[in-house]
Design an enzyme around this catalytic site. Structure first.
Site, PDB file in Angstrom:
ATOM      1  N   LYS A  23       1.288  -0.996   0.189  1.00 59.48           N
ATOM      2  CA  LYS A  23       0.343  -0.108  -0.152  1.00 59.48           C
ATOM      3  C   LYS A  23       0.690   1.455  -0.053  1.00 59.48           C
ATOM      4  CE  LYS A  23      -2.962   2.495   3.581  1.00 59.48           C
ATOM      5  NZ  LYS A  23      -1.192   3.411   3.879  1.00 59.48           N
ATOM      6  N   ASN A  24       2.124   1.222   0.757  1.00 58.61           N
ATOM      7  CA  ASN A  24       2.573   2.830   1.261  1.00 58.61           C
ATOM      8  C   ASN A  24       3.485   3.293   0.104  1.00 58.61           C
ATOM      9  OD1 ASN A  24       1.173   2.798   3.261  1.00 58.61           O
ATOM     10  ND2 ASN A  24       3.277   2.696   4.975  1.00 58.61           N
ATOM     11  N   ARG A  97      -3.822  11.190   2.476  1.00 57.30           N
ATOM     12  CA  ARG A  97      -3.374  12.376   2.881  1.00 57.30           C
ATOM     13  C   ARG A  97      -2.834  12.144   1.529  1.00 57.30           C
ATOM     14  NH1 ARG A  97      -1.518  14.290   6.951  1.00 57.30           N
ATOM     15  NH2 ARG A  97       1.216  13.857   6.691  1.00 57.30           N
ATOM     16  N   CYS A 121      -5.206   8.852   8.480  1.00 54.23           N
ATOM     17  CA  CYS A 121      -5.534   8.004  10.047  1.00 54.23           C
ATOM     18  C   CYS A 121      -5.199   8.803  11.244  1.00 54.23           C
ATOM     19  CB  CYS A 121      -4.606   6.635  10.126  1.00 54.23           C
ATOM     20  SG  CYS A 121      -5.073   5.133   9.829  1.00 54.23           S
ATOM     21  N   ARG A 126      -0.219  13.787  12.427  1.00 50.17           N
ATOM     22  CA  ARG A 126      -0.056  13.891  11.630  1.00 50.17           C
ATOM     23  C   ARG A 126      -0.131  15.660  10.443  1.00 50.17           C
ATOM     24  NH1 ARG A 126      -1.292   8.468   8.949  1.00 50.17           N
ATOM     25  NH2 ARG A 126       0.793   8.564   8.503  1.00 50.17           N
ATOM     26  N   ASP A 311       4.225   0.707  12.086  1.00 47.49           N
ATOM     27  CA  ASP A 311       2.767  -0.232  11.475  1.00 47.49           C
ATOM     28  C   ASP A 311       3.396  -1.680  11.928  1.00 47.49           C
ATOM     29  OD1 ASP A 311       1.785   1.463   9.395  1.00 47.49           O
ATOM     30  OD2 ASP A 311       3.763   2.041   9.594  1.00 47.49           O
ATOM     31  N   VAL A 333       8.540   7.032  16.583  1.00 46.29           N
ATOM     32  CA  VAL A 333       7.772   7.557  15.645  1.00 46.29           C
ATOM     33  C   VAL A 333       6.557   8.282  15.778  1.00 46.29           C
ATOM     34  CG1 VAL A 333       6.901   7.441  12.277  1.00 46.29           C
ATOM     35  CG2 VAL A 333       9.176   5.935  14.000  1.00 46.29           C
ATOM     36  N   ARG A 419      -8.367   0.380   3.340  1.00 43.02           N
ATOM     37  CA  ARG A 419      -7.469   0.419   3.024  1.00 43.02           C
ATOM     38  C   ARG A 419      -6.150  -0.037   3.197  1.00 43.02           C
ATOM     39  NH1 ARG A 419      -6.139   5.689   6.596  1.00 43.02           N
ATOM     40  NH2 ARG A 419      -4.673   5.919   4.920  1.00 43.02           N
TER      41      ARG A 419
HETATM   42  C1  UD1 Z   1       4.403   6.903   5.876  1.00 38.48           C
HETATM   43  C2  UD1 Z   1       3.561   5.850   6.002  1.00 38.48           C
HETATM   44  C3  UD1 Z   1       2.672   5.020   7.193  1.00 38.48           C
HETATM   45  C4  UD1 Z   1       4.008   4.808   8.370  1.00 38.48           C
HETATM   46  C5  UD1 Z   1       5.565   6.070   8.535  1.00 38.48           C
HETATM   47  C6  UD1 Z   1       6.392   5.904   9.121  1.00 38.48           C
HETATM   48  C7  UD1 Z   1       2.295   5.640   3.785  1.00 38.48           C
HETATM   49  C8  UD1 Z   1       0.927   5.877   3.135  1.00 38.48           C
HETATM   50  N1  UD1 Z   1       2.182   5.480   4.813  1.00 38.48           N
HETATM   51  O1  UD1 Z   1       3.201   7.789   6.448  1.00 38.48           O
HETATM   52  O2  UD1 Z   1       2.575   3.494   7.714  1.00 38.48           O
HETATM   53  O3  UD1 Z   1       3.402   4.236   9.581  1.00 38.48           O
HETATM   54  O4  UD1 Z   1       5.637   6.465   7.237  1.00 38.48           O
HETATM   55  O5  UD1 Z   1       7.396   4.908   9.038  1.00 38.48           O
HETATM   56  O6  UD1 Z   1       3.138   6.065   3.047  1.00 38.48           O
HETATM   57  N2  UD1 Z   1       5.410  15.083   9.822  1.00 38.48           N
HETATM   58  C9  UD1 Z   1       5.810  16.082  10.128  1.00 38.48           C
HETATM   59  N3  UD1 Z   1       5.569  17.250   9.220  1.00 38.48           N
HETATM   60  C10 UD1 Z   1       5.345  16.361   7.763  1.00 38.48           C
HETATM   61  C11 UD1 Z   1       5.103  15.359   8.301  1.00 38.48           C
HETATM   62  C12 UD1 Z   1       5.566  14.050   8.671  1.00 38.48           C
HETATM   63  O7  UD1 Z   1       6.459  16.054  11.830  1.00 38.48           O
HETATM   64  O8  UD1 Z   1       5.099  17.153   7.323  1.00 38.48           O
HETATM   65  C13 UD1 Z   1       5.989  13.781  11.283  1.00 38.48           C
HETATM   66  C14 UD1 Z   1       4.884  13.164  11.355  1.00 38.48           C
HETATM   67  O9  UD1 Z   1       3.837  13.932  12.956  1.00 38.48           O
HETATM   68  C15 UD1 Z   1       5.326  11.558  12.462  1.00 38.48           C
HETATM   69  C16 UD1 Z   1       7.047  11.608  12.132  1.00 38.48           C
HETATM   70  O10 UD1 Z   1       6.919  12.703  11.126  1.00 38.48           O
HETATM   71  O11 UD1 Z   1       5.953  12.014  13.790  1.00 38.48           O
HETATM   72  C17 UD1 Z   1       6.670  10.577  10.391  1.00 38.48           C
HETATM   73  O12 UD1 Z   1       5.468  10.731   9.751  1.00 38.48           O
HETATM   74  P1  UD1 Z   1       6.035  10.283   8.312  1.00 38.48           P
HETATM   75  O13 UD1 Z   1       7.178   9.270   7.960  1.00 38.48           O
HETATM   76  O14 UD1 Z   1       5.702  11.960   7.083  1.00 38.48           O
HETATM   77  O15 UD1 Z   1       5.016   9.378   8.083  1.00 38.48           O
HETATM   78  P2  UD1 Z   1       3.130   9.536   6.369  1.00 38.48           P
HETATM   79  O16 UD1 Z   1       4.334   9.374   5.211  1.00 38.48           O
HETATM   80  O17 UD1 Z   1       2.110  10.141   6.754  1.00 38.48           O
END
Ligand code: UD1
Length: 437
Positions: A23-24, A97, A121, A126, A311, A333, A419
């Protein structure tokens, strides 16, 4: 399809199920197709709701989308690419997102992009600040309007030097998807290097991009003028594979996960083994099974790749309720990823949450008010309960708990599990679970 499942638990899950593309990765590769001037073909695509959501978002932007469920072949044709308005994007995106990731490619191809309010989620806040910071640095202008954020790039997008304070997966993908067609060279330090990102880099390379990844988490992208479509086979969903593995442990079962790939699950397999789980790797997949004796407690910290993925934490915590002794889990994380344990406690598990970092890594949440460490004491027999699922991974973990618990549970809100878990109801039945819609 009803949104709840009656689960008659207390039976081991035994048998074989197949897991398809991640999915990711799949959702991001679909976005990458926007960058190509010729059609792309993505293979091993699962029938999950996130694929449907991205398909409808792409269709809204004029992309021709064809999906064959049985072969998993998805064709994306960008010949008639066009802009869409925020209200429609919001309708099609639902809680996804993904719209934020469309920005770079749409700015390159159409000169404008829109992001409605984003969901995803319910894990912590986020935020999207990393994404907006990068896009602005590349040269995008961001204007806040009533319907969302409007982006344009009046002077084009130009390569940047950037370093993340935290290696965000989504923001690393944002940077890749924008840098490949930006003018000049982009360098990123402290990048996320998850296998799904590596697969995205391979895909972009097939399209004509020039990207190199160093051993120190830095990535260099030399912008090119044009990209073509790709033909790519998605890596397997290692989160789904790990979830079924945890289900085998929690239910004292034996599951062969066809398609599971050892090279993307190294840290998971180490932890699985330390807990006492047994596994056998074959060329077709991995067999995960309960040892028949007590499971062992462990100390575990989630981390960015190559660490133990966040995850995997939730399904593994359910298995740890069945280990003899105290297990400690430190989530580094997300600040708020233990909400699902409330339902486990209702079912008889003993889980204490702490604000302190219970692990040697001092994470971003240690000095703040987030209960991001858990101590699980076991083994505790789980009893059936009526539960409402909170989010995708927490939801599947609740299902695992219900399958392990004696008696009949009702798990509501399971639509969210679609999802990211393809055909999970049919897979449960194939593994001998007694479930009823
Ligand atoms: C992706 C994965 C999710 C996984 C996560 C971490 C997808 C669709 N989802 O989510 O399954 O759990 O990586 O491996 O691929 N953050 C900020 N600002 C931002 C973006 C992120 O502060 O602009 C923080 C988030 O709040 C969180 C951390 O960074 O604490 C990690 O988020 P991120 O690695 O960006 O996760 P996703 O890409 O949303």
């Amino acid at each position: 399809m009803t949104d709840s499942l009656r689960v008659d638990g207390g039976r081991p899950l035994v048998g074989e199920i197949a897991v398809r593309g991640a999915k990711n990765f799949v959702s991001k590769a679909m976005v990458a197709a926007l960058l190509g001037s010729t059609p792309s073909v993505l293979r091993n695509v699962p029938e999950i709701r996130d694929v449907k959501v991205v398909s409808s978002l792409l269709t809204l932007h004029g992309v021709g989308v064809r999906y064959d469920v049985s072969t998993g072949e998805l064709t994306l044709d960008t010949a008639n690419l066009r802009s869409a308005d925020a209200a429609h994007i919001a309708d099609h995106a639902g809680s996804s997102r993904i719209p934020i990731l469309l920005c770079g490619p749409l700015l390159h191809r159409l000169g404008e992009a829109v992001i409605p309010d984003l969901g995803g989620c319910r894990i912590g806040d986020r935020p999207i600040d990393f994404h907006l910071e990068i896009l602005t640095k590349f040269g995008a202008t961001v204007t806040q309007r009533e319907d969302g954020l409007h982006l344009s790039a009046p002077n084009g997008l130009h390569g940047i030097r950037h370093e993340f304070a935290f290696p965000s997966v989504g923001a690393t993908e944002q940077l890749l998807l924008t840098a490949v067609l930006a003018e000049g060279v982009t360098t990123l330090h402290n990048a996320a290097v998850e296998p799904e990102i590596k697969d995205l880099i391979d895909t972009l390379q097939k399209m004509g991009a020039i990207i190199s990844v160093d051993t120190d988490r830095s990535i260099t992208i030399e912008g090119v003028e044009q990209l073509r479509g790709y033909d790519h086979w998605s890596l397997t969903d290692r989160i789904e594979a790990g979830s079924w593995a945890a289900a085998a442990l929690a239910t004292r079962g034996d599951i062969f996960v066809k398609g599971a790939q050892q090279r993307h699950m190294g840290m998971f397999l180490n932890v699985f083994r330390k807990v006492g789980g047994e596994f056998e790797v074959t060329t077709d997949g991995i067999r995960f099974f309960h040892p028949g004796t007590d499971l062992k407690p462990i100390a575990l910290q989630t981390d960015v790749h190559p660490g133990f993925m966040t995850d995997w934490q939730q399904p593994m915590v359910v298995a740890l309720t069945q280990a003899r002794g105290l297990s400690i889990v430190h989530e580094t994380v997300y600040e708020n990823r233990f909400g699902f344990t409330e339902a486990l406690e209702k079912m008889g598990a003993q889980v204490q949450l702490y604000k302190e970092c219970l692990g040697d890594k001092k994470c971003r949440f240690g000095q703040r008010n987030f209960r991001h460490s858990a101590v699980i004491s076991g083994p505790t027999p789980l009893r059936a309960a009526d539960i409402e699922v909170p989010d995708l991974r927490g939801g599947f973990s609740h299902l695992i708990a219900a399958l392990a618990a004696e008696g009949t549970s009702t798990v509501s809100g399971i639509g969210i599990i679609d999802r990211g878990y393809e055909n999970f109801r049919a897979k449960l039945t194939a593994l001998g679970a007694k479930v009823e819609a």
